[in-house]
Each structure stands twice: as structure tokens, then as C-alpha cells.
Design an enzyme around this catalytic site. Structure first.
Site, mmCIF file in Angstrom:
data_model
loop_
_atom_site.group_PDB
_atom_site.id
_atom_site.type_symbol
_atom_site.label_atom_id
_atom_site.label_comp_id
_atom_site.label_asym_id
_atom_site.label_seq_id
_atom_site.Cartn_x
_atom_site.Cartn_y
_atom_site.Cartn_z
ATOM 1 C CG ASP A 131 36.568 -30.848 -9.552
ATOM 2 O OD1 ASP A 131 37.260 -32.105 -9.572
ATOM 3 O OD2 ASP A 131 35.666 -30.669 -10.346
ATOM 4 C CG PHE A 168 30.205 -44.511 -12.317
ATOM 5 C CD1 PHE A 168 31.127 -45.077 -12.432
ATOM 6 C CD2 PHE A 168 29.869 -43.343 -11.745
ATOM 7 C CE1 PHE A 168 32.430 -44.067 -12.365
ATOM 8 C CE2 PHE A 168 30.994 -42.617 -11.428
ATOM 9 C CZ PHE A 168 32.035 -43.143 -11.789
ATOM 10 C CE LYS A 175 30.121 -46.197 -19.742
ATOM 11 N NZ LYS A 175 29.598 -45.226 -20.756
ATOM 12 N N GLY A 231 40.130 -36.618 -9.539
ATOM 13 C CA GLY A 231 39.866 -38.190 -9.574
ATOM 14 C C GLY A 231 40.884 -38.708 -10.695
ATOM 15 C CE LYS A 238 37.947 -33.887 -5.874
ATOM 16 N NZ LYS A 238 36.974 -33.538 -6.729
ATOM 17 C CG ASP A 264 32.196 -28.636 -11.981
ATOM 18 O OD1 ASP A 264 32.927 -29.548 -11.341
ATOM 19 O OD2 ASP A 264 31.577 -28.866 -13.055
#
Length: 1076
Positions: A390, A518, A541, A650, A755, A775
Site C-alpha cells: 500500500d 463515505f 467532497k 487508490g 488489491k 496499514d
């Protein structure tokens, strides 16, 4: 994870235990016997008790084929017609192996034992007495005894803070919130006692991140979600009193549902070792069958005609051969090493402790040591070929700083904040013009920009000595709210329905009509607010990819905004004004979706999509996330070890590429290929080749894939230069072959599921050993899919750590984990296995040579107690210490010369070739150990004029020669000598002679005449110098070829380790001078 569809049928009624005992809530458990489907709250976290420990543990241990094999041998040894060995030669080693494993299991089980705790209710009660439907009262620092629906608390708006460390490992506090209706009407004890709400929800499941239900009370229905739930195992914090309704108890709670078996990972050496044990079984059967056939023919030709061999049994040659077969299965059983698996477990446990104790992997700032969370994968760390990492929080610090923003095309770059008394003094920003615009209140777009940041979030605020402290779910959100705070838009407080902010010193409260959360699929969040003047506006957003799809055609500066913030983590900010009628219509749909019990998430997504359209772009934010210390050096070193590193993120392509160069994953000598360019080029020029390779990969069986590996396919990238690939997640599935040819791969815009799919593809089609490191919770699937999962305890909680095999605090520790601990573990395990097989072959096959001189009658050369103690006391400790402590070069040289890592990737130190070398080495040594003493005993005269050519003296000489040979052989294979190694080798020899003289003494023979039959054999044989010369000659002849071969290899065909090892002293000397 459970995948069954949710079933609407879990009903809970408050304060009514009899309701849950109705026939409709019964389930059949056996025939006509039924019980309540609702579990009680009593659970057990231990496997054994005083009565079940012995039978259950033995049952589990005898699931191992090797233990069953030795149990069958023990039964065969009780048959007098078959066995030539006493029962204790198998029983004692088997009991010791079973005992060691049982003690280990018992210790593990005692660690898992939990004491019954108490929960304070209206009446004090033990946890086990709580039932579904009970209303409970909890106080500060109480553990939550069941999965409970929060009804009310002593905090405003029924907020309740919980610590979830026991559930997911995270130490930061989470907040839960009761429904508004229960907060207002269920505060007093009498009101709680009269509460009769009925709750409907899905069946119990193991999803910690999801809860779907509804509550029916007083003729109204209310939606329930995870934020309303207090889960068992959590702890109440910063809340004096809270009340709740028990929804799931005992085995139905989420923490217990997650207590099932995890996917078991096995190393390549494990698989190979099992196949080799099966090979030994086959060899044992073949050898025993051959000797049994020999006995059949011998008895026909010789045994049946020799009057002095008549035993009074009227058995034909075929039957005697059949008995001889089983006799040799018993005699040669030590070819199958009974103590192998226990020894391997001890070595792996030791290697795990060394990782835990390594101070160079200890992070002082957070007091976080490295942690080996499994003890079964250590040597696999020395064979890694692909690393999947990541980016955020793994390569970077995940400490976000607001660096840039663009408002209506104008970019501003990352001032004196004395004008704002509520500003965060640590906030760093350098654009005075933007600050001037905000202070003048002339730039309406800039004011709207920061107002959005202060309102559109899920942050909670606390006051600590008059200072505002924000509790954010992610570092990004915290950074954005802090930025708004410094620019004069200060988030002050929130309730269930309102958000209060300070706008340039003026306090304003906004009514929150809806919060559109989200998630990783939506990649955005929105909030619908009612302004003090009555206007309704949606603020949103999110990632540019999803926001740009939903912008109004009238939006200006789309392209300019995207170009302004190319290389940082960006979020686009937008808004939409909503009429009252439009909101009313949408609100009804939203409420219906909230009350849906089947596939609620999909229903809500559809409703969200309806209102998140025709958005007006305000601008975008850019956040910087700095690299962790030592990341470039670590990646460069791992690349030199021929480990391919893929970054799965991402983020957008430009941001990922920038980080790639910063961390040395991408270098100037690499030719970087972009996914869209490669795709176009391949479609134009070599689409047929690509189509064929993709079809082959998708349609080929695993056997075909393995066969095709022998014949390498034509490379995608001609030439010998280095290549790197930057590609989006969706395309990588089609280009996995191409990606595997690259030294570095950056995969952008990937979801957590993608992933895991990428890791799975490389494992499946490349048969490579993979390691995933991350993480956050979005990395859990990737970590679980890889052969080795590494979790970093960073800013995103402990989900990754809890799912990992190894954990530490910084990415830079990965080089030490692999290049030092992984390489050492692999080398040690390979040496241990090669030697273990060798010493057992050398020991056992002496019986094979002896069979040619005893009519293939399954007689033994050695004394019975020597056979019993050989693997337990005489030869086990030196090889065990090599498996724990040996190192070809020290840790500094292991890091300085990464090429030392290659043998593990190439599997050159332990394979079938090495196995058969150990086999032939054992055959050679057994040949020498038998025939040199045999030749010496043919015509021998002792000092006293007597010929010590009896079988017992011969057994003493062969056994002594074997003990000297195997202990000196491990000395030749030891690269790193310590006092402990030296003591183990000399101590094993001393133990052998000490025990042998004791069991050959007259005193013990008098006490146990039928068990100890070699009375005086050792003193009589070993006082003859001739026999000592025989032992020396035998040992010398056994070791001389090994010494010569090792000399030739180290001088003519040296390995990388052989070349590096002479530099150890020079390197240490240079370091000493440097320190001075």
C-alpha cells in the site's frame, strides 16, 4: 467471511424474556429436540478442562499421520511373532513427543482462559445471566457484555465513547450515538423498565463493519445502524452511565462470530517436507518388502535345512516372509523421523522470539516492537519474490498536511494566524494572498470553500483545557477540518441533527437533514444541510474520478482545476442547491431505503445517486503525505535482492508516479510504460499475441501452466533494460504477464478487492512467493491473500496488524525482516532438515546391511536402549541449535550484500536433489559404519588373548562410531560457533558414553535383568585399543569425503555466501575504525 444472504427473522422485544421462548423462536437440534435460537450469554474461551484435556488432546494429535504410524508400530511390537524390538523403543519417544506437544497446547489454552466478569445493571448480575431483550446499565470503564443497542447515556445527545482495542486492536476512542427518540424518552429508570420496543434485524453474522435493523416503538419505525451499537468486547470510556438493549448474546455476538478458524498458511518447505516424509514411507515399504522376499528365499534354501535353526514352528517360507516384512517395518521405522515435526515447531518458535526481541526493529517514538504473530512462516520470509505494498501509511507517514488548494481555477500554495484566536498554531501555510481574501470576505467562492470543509465531515470535537481537539476517522478528514479552522471556519460542536461552526468569528448552527457516508466504493461523502435562512444545500467532497462524472454541464474551470493539483492527494469540493419540494420527495425515498432490511446498502446507494447529480464545482484540496524515513533505501536494497515491488494505491496516476520516484521505486534508468499507452500499442501491433497469451493463461489448467514455465514465453519488452509499469487496477488483470516482466509496477485507482485480486493472480499464474504489506482496513484482504502478510501499526488503526502474520511500525524494518531474519530462518531450516534426514538414514540403514548376515530375519545391530535414545538424547541438541542460532554471515553483511538472498528465491538449499544427497550420504555413512567394524571383527585378538568379536561388542563399536560421526558432521556444517554449540556437541557425546556405561553396568542388570542385557559390554569393548582404532578409522573414513567436497566447493565453486564470508573480519575492522 460469511456470504449467506441476510434473513429477516431476528426479533428482539425489550424487557420480555418470555417472548423469546415462544415456539416460533425454537430451532431443531436433533430429531424432535428443540431449543431457543437465541444464545445465552455464557461462553467458554478455553478448549480443555480437567476431564477432557487428555482425550481431546490425544485425539487432535493423532490426526497427524506420523503419530498414527507410530501408534500402529507400537501395536505391532506387541505381537511376539513379528517384533524383534521391545515395546519401549517406540513408546518412550512417542510419549515424549506427545507430552511436549500436549504441554504446549495446554499453555496456549490457559492463556486463552477468561475469567467471568461482572456487569452493573439495575440489579448486579454476572455476564452469563444476561439474555436477549434485557435492558442493561453500564458505567465508565465497564466491558460491554453483549452486542447492545444504545438507548441513552449521561452525555448530551446520548453519545457514548468506547474503546475497541479488544475488538479490532485500535486504541483511539470511537463514539456511538443513541436514536433521538430513545435519547429523549428513555433516561429515567421507570421509562427504561416500561420500554417495550420491538427490534427486527438480520441474523447474527461476523461483519464488524455492518449492522442493519429497524426498531418499532409506539407505532413508528426507526432505522438502526452500526453507530447505534455497542459491541461485546469493547470498553465504555468518558461516559458515566449508558443504557442499552441486548440484541445478540454469547455465541451470536460479532466478536464470537469472528472467533472461527482463519485461513491456514503453509510454507513451501512445509509442503516439500511432507512430500519427503511420504517418499520415506514408500522407501521404507520397498526396502521392507525386498528384505522380506530375501528372507523367504533364504528360508527355503538355508533356514529350513539347518537343524540348529529349527524353532518348533511349522510355518512355510511365504508366511515367514510376511512376518519378516512387518518385522522390518518395525526395525526400520526410524527412517520416518518421529521428532521431526516437534523439532521444527521448536525452531520456528525460537525464530519468532528473535524477531520479537530485535531492538533494531523497535520503534521508540511509539514504543512499538516488531511482532511475529505466527510461528509457522519464518523460513518463507527468506523466499519472497513479490512484494505488494500500500502507499498511504505504508510508504508514507499518513500524517496529512494541507498544502495547496484551487478555488475557481486560481491555485494557492502552501502565514501569521494571530487574527484567528481559534487557529491551530501548528498549521503551516505560506500563501498570504488567500488569507487576505478570506479576511476581506470579498471572495465568496473562497468563503464557501472553507465553509464546506468545516461542515462536510464526520469529525467529533472535544475541549481539552480550552483547546479544541478533533477526533477524525481518517488523517485526511482531520487535516481538512483543521485547515478550515485556521482560515476562520471553525467546527465547534455537533448533535444528532445540528452542526455548529464559527464563521469568521460569528457562530452559526446548521440543521443536518441527511449524511451520505463515505465508503471505498462511493469514494465520496455528502451532507444535506438546512441553512439558518431556510435554504437547503448539499455539500459533497470526493475523488476527482467520481465527482467529475456528476458535475453540472454549467460547471466552469473543470480542466484547469484538475491540472492545478497534479501530484498530490486531491479531493474535489462541490455543492448543489435543493428546493424544498425536491428534498421532501427525496427524503421519503431515503427513509424507505433506511428501513429496508434486505440489501439496505444498495438501496441507499441508489437513493444517494439521485441527489448527487448536477453538482457545481467550487475547487479542490491537495494534501501532502511525506515519506517515512528509510523508505528509498529499503526499496533499493530489496530490488537488489531481486524482489519485485508493486505499489497498489487508490491515488491517481500522477500522485502515484511522483511517490514512485521519491521512494526510489522508479529510477532514471528505467523505461516507464503507462497502461493506456501499452494497451493501445498492443492492440495495434501485437493484439493477436496478447490475445493468445491471455486466452492461454485463463484457460490453461495448473499442470499446463507448470509445464509452460519450462519453456519461457516471448517477452513483451525486448532488450535487457529495466522496465516499469504504471497502470490502473482494472487493466492489470489483463496484463499480469507483462507486469511480471517489470522491475517495478505501480497500480493506481485500485479498490481493496482489486488489491487482493492482483495478489491472487500473481500467486496463481506465476507460482511465486508473495508478501503484502499495509496499514489500514482496506489492506486486510490483500494481507490475508498473500503468502506472508505484514501489518504496519500506523495512523489508520490496527485492522491490518490484527490480520497480519508479522507486524512492526515502519516500512524500513521490512529489509531487516527479509534480508536478515528471513534469510537466516531459511538457511537454518534447510540445514536442519538436510542433516536430520541424513542422521536418521545413517542410523537406520545399518540394519539393512546387517540383514545380509542374519538371514533377513529383522534382527537389530544396536542395543535396544541406544535405538530408544538416539534421536532423543544423543543427536538432537546440536542440530536443534544449528536450526536456532546458525548464520553464514552476520546481520550487517546480510544487509550490505542483498544478493545473499537469492538462494532462498531459487530454492537451491532444500529440494528433492538435496533430499537424495542426504539419502545417499546416509547410505554411504551407514555402509562405512557397518563394514569397517565388521572387517575389523573378523579376525581380532584382544590384549587378554580373547577375541572380542561378539555381537554386543560389535554393537558398541558401531554405535560409538555413529555418535562420533553425526556429531562431528554437524560441526562441519556449523557456520557460526558459540559456546552453546560447542557444549551441545561435546555434551551429546558425553551423554552417550555416560548413559551407555550405566545401562551396561552389572548393578542395573541385577535390578532389571530382562531389560538391560548388555552387561559389561561397553567396558569390555572400549578397553581394547584395537577397537578404539577401529572407531577412529570408521569416523575418519565417514568424514573425509565430506571435508574434501566442502573444500572443493568453497575453492572452485564458491557460493555468494562463501565469497562474502571472508570479508566479515575486514568489515568489522572498518566499522570499528569508523566508530572511532
Amino acid at each position: 467471511m460469511e456470504t449467506r444472504p441476510p434473513v429477516v427473522g431476528w426479533k428482539v422485544k425489550a424487557n420480555d424474556r418470555a417472548y423469546h421462548q415462544l415456539p416460533e423462536f425454537k430451532k431443531k437440534i436433533f430429531l424432535c429436540i428443540k431449543k431457543s435460537r437465541y444464545s445465552g450469554n455464557a461462553i467458554k474461551t478455553y478448549k480443555y478442562n480437567a476431564l477432557t484435556f487428555l482425550p481431546l488432546n490425544l485425539y487432535e494429535q493423532f490426526k497427524r499421520v506420523a503419530n498414527i504410524y507410530f501408534l500402529v508400530l507400537l501395536i505391532l511390537q506387541s505381537i511376539p511373532e513379528i517384533t524383534t524390538l521391545p515395546w519401549y523403543t517406540t513408546l518412550i519417544p512417542l510419549v515424549i513427543v506427545l507430552g511436549i506437544t500436549a504441554i504446549k497446547d495446554l499453555v496456549d489454552d490457559l492463556v486463552g482462559l477468561q475469567l467471568v466478569q461482572y456487569s452493573v445493571q439495575f440489579q448486579d448480575s454476572k455476564w452469563r445471566n444476561i439474555q436477549v431483550g434485557d435492558v442493561v446499565r453500564l458505567k465508565k470503564n465497564d466491558f460491554i457484555p453483549a452486542d447492545i443497542l444504545l438507548l441513552s447515556s449521561s452525555n448530551p445527545n446520548s453519545l457514548c465513547y468506547v474503546e475497541t482495542a479488544e475488538l479490532d486492536g485500535e486504541t483511539n476512542l470511537k463514539f456511538k450515538m443513541g436514536l433521538r427518540v430513545t435519547d429523549e424518552r428513555l433516561q429515567e429508570e421507570q421509562e427504561l423498565a416500561e420500554f417495550n420496543g420491538k427490534n427486527h434485524r438480520c441474523e447474527p453474522n461476523n461483519r464488524l463493519d455492518k449492522f442493519t435493523g429497524t426498531m418499532q416503538w409506539a407505532g413508528e419505525r426507526y432505522p438502526l445502524e452500526l453507530d447505534n451499537m455497542l459491541l461485546r468486547g469493547c470498553k465504555v470510556r468518558n461516559t458515566d452511565v449508558c443504557h442499552g438493549l441486548v440484541i445478540f448474546a454469547g455465541a451470536d455476538t460479532k466478536i464470537m462470530r469472528n472467533g472461527g478458524k482463519t485461513r491456514f498458511k503453509r510454507t513451501k518447505i512445509d509442503e516439500l517436507m511432507n512430500y519427503m516424509v511420504y517418499t520415506i514411507f514408500v522407501l521404507l515399504i520397498l526396502v521392507a518388502a525386498g528384505l522380506a522376499i530375501g528372507h523367504t528365499y533364504w528360508y527355503q534354501d538355508i533356514g529350513s535345512r539347518a537343524w540348529y535353526l529349527y524353532d518348533g514352528k511349522h510355518q512355510d517360507a511365504g508366511y515367514r516372509g510376511f512376518l519378516s516384512f512387518w518385522g522390518y517395518i518395525i526395525v526400520l521405522n526410524t527412517m520416518v523421523p518421529i521428532s521431526l515435526y516437534v523439532s521444527v515447531e521448536v525452531i520456528r518458535l525460537g525464530q519468532s522470539k528473535f524477531i520479537n526481541w530485535d531492538l533494531q526493529m523497535y520503534y521508540h517514538e511509539k514504543d512499538t516492537p516488531a511482532k511475529a504473530r505466527t510461528t509457522t512462516l519464518n523460513e518463507q520470509l527468506g523466499q519472497i519474490q513479490y512484494i505488494f505494498s500500500d502507499k498511504t501509511g505504508t510508504l508514507t507517514q499518513n500524517i496529512m498536511q494541507f498544502k495547496k488548494c484551487t478555488i475557481n481555477k486560481t491555485p494557492n500554495y502552501p502565514v501569521d494566524w494571530s487574527w484567528n484566536r481559534l487557529a491551530d498554531k501548528k498549521f503551516d501555510f505560506v500563501d498570504h494572498l488567500l488569507v487576505a481574501n478570506i479576511k476581506s470576505k470579498k471572495d465568496k467562492d473562497a468563503l464557501e470553500f472553507f465553509k464546506l470543509l468545516s461542515l462536510c465531515h464526520t469529525v467529533m470535537v472535544e475541549s481539552n483545557d480550552g483547546e479544541l481537539v478533533y477526533q477524525a476517522a481518517s488523517p485526511d478528514e482531520g487535516a481538512l477540518v483543521t485547515a478550515a479552522r485556521n482560515f476562520g471556519f471553525v467546527f465547534l460542536s455537533r448533535t444528532q441533527d445540528t452542526i455548529t461552526i464559527s464563521e469568521m468569528g460569528r457562530e452559526a448552527t446548521y440543521e443536518m437533514l441527511a449524511l451520505l457516508d463515505f465508503n471505498s466504493d462511493r469514494k465520496r461523502m455528502s451532507i444535506v444541510l438546512k441553512f439558518p435562512d431556510g435554504r437547503i444545500r448539499l455539500y459533497c467532497k470526493g475523488a476527482d474520478t467520481v465527482i467529475y462524472e456528476r458535475l453540472s454541464p454549467n460547471t466552469r474551470h473543470k480542466d484547469a482545476t484538475q491540472r492545478a493539483l497534479d501530484t498530490l492527494r486531491t479531493l474535489c469540493l462541490c455543492y448543489k442547491d435543493i428546493s424544498a419540494s425536491e428534498y421532501e420527495s427525496w427524503s421519503r425515498k431515503h427513509k424507505d431505503a433506511q428501513l429496508t432490511m434486505v440489501d439496505r446498502d444498495a438501496a441507499l446507494d441508489r437513493v444517494y445517486e439521485e441527489i448527487e447529480t448536477n453538482l457545481m464545482l467550487i475547487g479542490a484540496t491537495a494534501i501532502e503525505d511525506k515519506l517515512q524515513d528509510g523508505v528509498p533505501e529499503t526499496i533499493a536494497k530489496l530490488a537488489k535482492a531481486d524482489i519485485r515491488i508493486w505499489v497498489l494505491t487508490g491515488d491517481k496516476k500522477e500522485t502515484a508516479e511522483n511517490i514512485g520516484y521519491s521512494c526510489s521505486l522508479l529510477t532514471d534508468d528505467m523505461q516507464v510504460h503507462y497502461g493506456e499507452d501499452v494497451k493501445l500499442e498492443l492492440e495495434c501491433f501485437c493484439s493477436e499475441k496478447l490475445r493468445i497469451r491471455q486466452a492461454d493463461r485463463r484457460n490453461s489448467a495448473p499442470q499446463t501452466i507448470r509445464a509452460r514455465k519450462k519453456k519461457p514465453a516471448e517477452p513483451f519488452f525486448p532488450g535487457s533494460g529495466k522496465n516499469a509499469l504504471i497502470i490502473t487496477g482494472g487493466w492489470l488483470i489483463d496484463f499480469v504477464d507483462m507486469a511480471c516482466e517489470c522491475e517495478a509496477v505501480i497500480c493506481c485507482r485500485v479498490t481493496p478487492k482489486q488489491k487482493a485480486n492482483v495478489v491472487s493472480l500473481v500467486k496463481k499464474y506465476k507460482k511465486a512467493v508473495t508478501l503484502s504489506i499495509g496499514d489500514g482496513a482496506n489492506d486486510v484482504n490483500m494481507i490475508k491473500t498473500a503468502d506472508i502478510g505484514v501489518g504496519i501499526s500506523g495512523q489508520e488503526g490496527m485492522q491490518a496488524v490484527m490480520s497480519s502474520d508479522f507486524a512492526f511500525a515502519q516500512f524500513r524494518y521490512l529489509q531487516r525482516l527479509l534480508l536478515v531474519h528471513g534469510r537466516w530462518s531459511y538457511i537454518r531450516m534447510c540445514k536442519f532438515l538436510r542433516y536430520f534426514f541424513f542422521k536418521n538414514f545413517a542410523f537406520t540403514l545399518v540394519h539393512f546391511w546387517y540383514s545380509f548376515f542374519n538371514g533377513y530375519s529383522a534382527q537389530t545391530v544396536y542395543e535396544d536402549w541406544f535405538i530408544t535414545l538416539y534421536n532423543l538424547a544423543y543427536s538432537s541438541l546440536p542440530v536443534l541449535l544449528v536450526g536456532l542460532l546458525d548464520q553464514d554471515v552476520n546481520d550487517r553483511l546480510s544487509l550490505k550484500f542483498p544478493k545473499l538472498y537469492l538462494p532462498g528465491q531459487q530454492e537451491t538449499m532444500f529440494n528433492y536433489k538435496n533430499f537424495f544427497i542426504s539419502l545417499f550420504h546416509g547410505i554411504f555413512v551407514s555402509l562405512i559404519i557397518f563394514f569397517i567394524p565388521y572387517g575389523a571383527f573378523l579376525q581380532t585378538m584382544g590384549q587378554d588373548g580373547e577375541a572380542p568379536s561378539d555381537l554386543q561388542s560389535f554393537a558398541v563399536v558401531t554405535a560409538s562410531s555413529l555418535i562420533f560421526t553425526v556429531n562431528l558432521q554437524i560441526s562441519l556444517d556449523t557456520s557460526y560457533w558459540t559456546f552453546v554449540n560447542c557444549f551441545a556437541v561435546l555434551g551429546s557425546i558425553a551423554i552417550y558414553f555416560g548413559i551407555m556405561f550405566d545401562i551396561h553396568s552389572a548393578g542395573i542388570h541385577v535390578i532389571f535383568p530382562s531389560i538391560f542385557t548388555f552387561t559389561g559390554a561397553a567396558p569390555n569393548a572400549l578397553r581394547q585399543p584395537y577397537l578404539w582404532l577401529t572407531i577412529i578409522l570408521t569416523v575418519g573414513m565417514s568424514l573425509l569425503p565430506v571435508i574434501c567436497i566442502q573444500f572443493l566447493y568453497k575453492t572452485i565453486w564458491p557460493s555468494v555466501g562463501d565469497k562474502v564470508r571472508p570479508t566479515t573480519s575486514t568489515f568489522s575492522l572498518v566499522e570499528s575504525f569508523s566508530a572511532l
